[in-house]
Design a protein around this motif. Structure first.
Motif, PDB file in Angstrom:
ATOM      1  N   ARG A 144      -5.103   9.020  14.350  1.00 26.50           N
ATOM      2  CA  ARG A 144      -3.939   8.404  13.711  1.00 26.50           C
ATOM      3  C   ARG A 144      -4.368   7.251  12.810  1.00 26.50           C
ATOM      4  N   ALA A 145      -5.319   6.444  13.264  1.00 27.24           N
ATOM      5  CA  ALA A 145      -5.791   5.316  12.454  1.00 27.24           C
ATOM      6  C   ALA A 145      -6.376   5.800  11.135  1.00 27.24           C
ATOM      7  N   ILE A 146      -7.167   6.862  11.180  1.00 24.33           N
ATOM      8  CA  ILE A 146      -7.814   7.358   9.977  1.00 24.33           C
ATOM      9  C   ILE A 146      -6.824   8.060   9.053  1.00 24.33           C
ATOM     10  N   ASN A 147      -5.859   8.759   9.625  1.00 28.89           N
ATOM     11  CA  ASN A 147      -4.914   9.515   8.795  1.00 28.89           C
ATOM     12  C   ASN A 147      -3.695   8.711   8.367  1.00 28.89           C
ATOM     13  N   HIS A 148      -3.286   7.719   9.158  1.00 28.09           N
ATOM     14  CA  HIS A 148      -2.127   6.906   8.811  1.00 28.09           C
ATOM     15  C   HIS A 148      -2.522   5.544   8.259  1.00 28.09           C
ATOM     16  N   GLY A 149      -3.692   5.067   8.628  1.00 27.85           N
ATOM     17  CA  GLY A 149      -4.069   3.706   8.286  1.00 27.85           C
ATOM     18  C   GLY A 149      -3.597   2.734   9.345  1.00 27.85           C
ATOM     19  N   LEU A 150      -3.874   1.452   9.126  1.00 26.24           N
ATOM     20  CA  LEU A 150      -3.616   0.436  10.138  1.00 26.24           C
ATOM     21  C   LEU A 150      -2.642  -0.647   9.688  1.00 26.24           C
ATOM     22  N   VAL A 151      -1.978  -0.434   8.562  1.00 24.26           N
ATOM     23  CA  VAL A 151      -0.801  -1.243   8.257  1.00 24.26           C
ATOM     24  C   VAL A 151       0.232  -0.916   9.333  1.00 24.26           C
ATOM     25  N   PRO A 152       0.818  -1.919  10.015  1.00 23.82           N
ATOM     26  CA  PRO A 152       1.629  -1.631  11.213  1.00 23.82           C
ATOM     27  C   PRO A 152       2.674  -0.538  11.049  1.00 23.82           C
ATOM     28  N   ARG A 153       3.491  -0.583  10.013  1.00 24.78           N
ATOM     29  CA  ARG A 153       4.528   0.443   9.843  1.00 24.78           C
ATOM     30  C   ARG A 153       3.920   1.816   9.586  1.00 24.78           C
ATOM     31  N   HIS A 154       2.822   1.851   8.851  1.00 27.81           N
ATOM     32  CA  HIS A 154       2.187   3.128   8.518  1.00 27.81           C
ATOM     33  C   HIS A 154       1.594   3.783   9.764  1.00 27.81           C
ATOM     34  N   TYR A 155       0.957   2.986  10.616  1.00 25.35           N
ATOM     35  CA  TYR A 155       0.289   3.546  11.796  1.00 25.35           C
ATOM     36  C   TYR A 155       1.284   4.220  12.726  1.00 25.35           C
ATOM     37  N   ILE A 156       2.417   3.595  12.963  1.00 26.19           N
ATOM     38  CA  ILE A 156       3.341   4.080  13.992  1.00 26.19           C
ATOM     39  C   ILE A 156       4.298   5.143  13.478  1.00 26.19           C
ATOM     40  N   SER A 157       4.515   5.211  12.174  1.00 26.58           N
ATOM     41  CA  SER A 157       5.572   6.058  11.632  1.00 26.58           C
ATOM     42  C   SER A 157       5.213   7.545  11.671  1.00 26.58           C
ATOM     43  N   PRO A 158       6.164   8.403  12.072  1.00 24.60           N
ATOM     44  CA  PRO A 158       5.927   9.846  11.982  1.00 24.60           C
ATOM     45  C   PRO A 158       5.922  10.337  10.536  1.00 24.60           C
ATOM     46  N   ASP A 159       6.460   9.511   9.618  1.00 20.87           N
ATOM     47  CA  ASP A 159       6.458   9.874   8.202  1.00 20.87           C
ATOM     48  C   ASP A 159       5.594   8.882   7.419  1.00 20.87           C
ATOM     49  N   SER A 160       4.379   8.678   7.931  1.00 22.19           N
ATOM     50  CA  SER A 160       3.483   7.703   7.323  1.00 22.19           C
ATOM     51  C   SER A 160       3.173   8.031   5.868  1.00 22.19           C
ATOM     52  N   TRP A 161       3.076   9.326   5.557  1.00 18.14           N
ATOM     53  CA  TRP A 161       2.733   9.717   4.187  1.00 18.14           C
ATOM     54  C   TRP A 161       3.760   9.186   3.195  1.00 18.14           C
ATOM     55  N   ALA A 162       5.047   9.346   3.494  1.00 20.25           N
ATOM     56  CA  ALA A 162       6.095   8.864   2.589  1.00 20.25           C
ATOM     57  C   ALA A 162       6.055   7.345   2.462  1.00 20.25           C
ATOM     58  N   LEU A 163       5.814   6.660   3.579  1.00 18.10           N
ATOM     59  CA  LEU A 163       5.732   5.202   3.527  1.00 18.10           C
ATOM     60  C   LEU A 163       4.564   4.740   2.669  1.00 18.10           C
ATOM     61  N   ARG A 164       3.423   5.410   2.812  1.00 15.78           N
ATOM     62  CA  ARG A 164       2.257   5.008   2.026  1.00 15.78           C
ATOM     63  C   ARG A 164       2.441   5.315   0.544  1.00 15.78           C
TER      64      ARG A 164
END
Length: 395
Positions: A144-164
């Motif tokens: 998850r860290a590698i695929n979502h990143g470690l910005v707090p909202r990005h890490y936890i979100s199921p839709d991290s791609w849209a947020l990023r």
């Protein structure tokens, strides 16, 4: 809400700057630490217009509170201070004449530097907040860290791609362009993609300039924009006491592995691929950069590479440890060439290979092969290098 490692003590009696990229959690941390503090949020358009029209209002309002250095319980917080550099003159006056203390929070010092703003002449301690680090996340997931990143909202979100993608569009490609007053927006957008594609590689300004159809000095300036806005950093070469011919150009990393992935349109990075290896190295780099700051050691992080091709990913401090990173399930001798060459150049240094191995082990010539969890547990637990402090989640 994540509990953070922070060097901002509740009892601090000193004014400080708190810097960090957007959305890493600065405002949330300050609300936790100082829930009763008077705060000015310059992201609010009404607050921005009011204080930019008359910066003296902040002095008048602070005077009306009747506070002084002897009776002030919580600091006065100004969020996004870089938006109105003139406020720093008022802050300076209140520090000198009323003994007040402030937390001055921002996501970029570029405008302050360019406008020759009053940076309080050593009257304020500098702190930084980074994306999340390993001990701050319960049930930490490397994938998850590698695929979502470690910005707090990005890490936890199921839709991290849209947020990023939103982060890139609304922040990187609009606000940064506005702050830097860029004229060639297409070239800068291309530069952002190239900087992500070459993240963790040795910087070659001429090649990058050619990719972006700009001059080498312009490419250099684009990199400096990312550094000034806290969206990237240089990793210099370690060249002390060199006997071999060394590469001296720096490497460059973006501040977050997930943002780098989004800029290169990588939705999923699978373990076992070359991209995973690069992202894994980037992840470890993020942890080390944050640790150097949060620990209070402020040790320099560098890399080492000879002209003949031997390389070590990270040298900690003044040769206190050499760290190579390999996303291998079982490290082998071929992964140790750089560390062995480094050991010949600098005998006695602690040499560590961080990998995906299941268990820690040590080679006959003293190289420690550590699973990434063990490495990070030792790093943040103060056990990696004698005398380094343990860092606890405190806020």
């Amino acid at each position: 809400m994540y509990k953070r490692i922070s060097t901002l003590p509740l009892s601090s009696k000193e004014t400080c700057f708190l810097w960090g990229p957007r959305q890493v959690g600065k405002t949330s941390l300050l609300k936790q630490l100082f829930p009763r503090a008077r705060r000015y949020d310059l992201l609010l358009s009404t607050e921005f217009r009011r204080l930019s029209a008359n910066p003296a209002l902040i002095r008048q309002e602070c005077e009306a509170l009747g506070l002084s250095g002897s009776n002030q319980e919580s600091p006065i917080i100004i969020d996004e201070i870089q938006k109105i550099p003139e406020l720093l003159d008022e802050v300076h006056w209140l520090i000198e004449n009323r003994g007040l203390r402030f937390v001055l929070c921002g996501s970029s010092a570029r405008k302050l530097k360019r406008s020759c703003a009053n940076l309080l002449g050593g009257r304020a301690i500098r702190y930084e907040l980074f994306p999340l680090v390993y001990p701050e996340i319960p049930d930490f997931s490397l994938s998850r860290a590698i695929n979502h990143g470690l910005v707090p909202r990005h890490y936890i979100s199921p839709d991290s791609w849209a947020l990023r993608q939103s982060y890139i569009g609304e922040y990187l490609k609009e606000e940064i362009q506005y702050e830097a007053r860029l004229r060639n927006l297409a070239a800068f957008n291309r530069f952002l993609e190239v900087s992500a594609l070459t993240c963790g590689e040795i910087v070659n300004y001429e090649n990058i300039a050619r990719e972006c159809a700009v001059s080498a000095p312009t490419a250099r300036e684009y990199f400096q924009i990312l550094v000034d806005t806290l969206l990237g950093f240089y990793l210099p070469a370690y060249v002390k006491r060199a006997k071999r011919r060394l590469v001296r150009a720096p490497k460059f990393y973006l501040f977050d592995v997930g943002v780098a992935a989004a800029l290169t349109r990588r939705r999923v990075v699978e373990e076992g691929t070359e991209l995973f290896g690069k992202a894994f190295e980037h992840f470890i780099c993020q942890q080390l950069v944050a640790h150097a700051s949060y620990s209070g050691l402020s040790y320099q992080l560098t890399y080492w590479r000879t002209s003949s091709g031997f390389e070590v990913d990270f040298v900690l401090g003044d040769c206190q440890a050499a760290v190579e990173v390999k996303a291998a399930a079982q490290a082998h001798d071929g992964h140790l060439k750089g560390l062995r060459a480094f050991g010949e150049e600098y005998p006695g240094v602690q040499r560590i290979l961080v990998s995906l191995d299941a268990s820690a082990r040590q080679t006959a010539d003293g190289i420690r092969i550590l699973p990434w969890r063990v490495f990070l547990d030792e790093l943040f637990g103060g056990r990696l290098i004698k005398g380094w402090p343990e860092l606890c989640v405190t806020a």
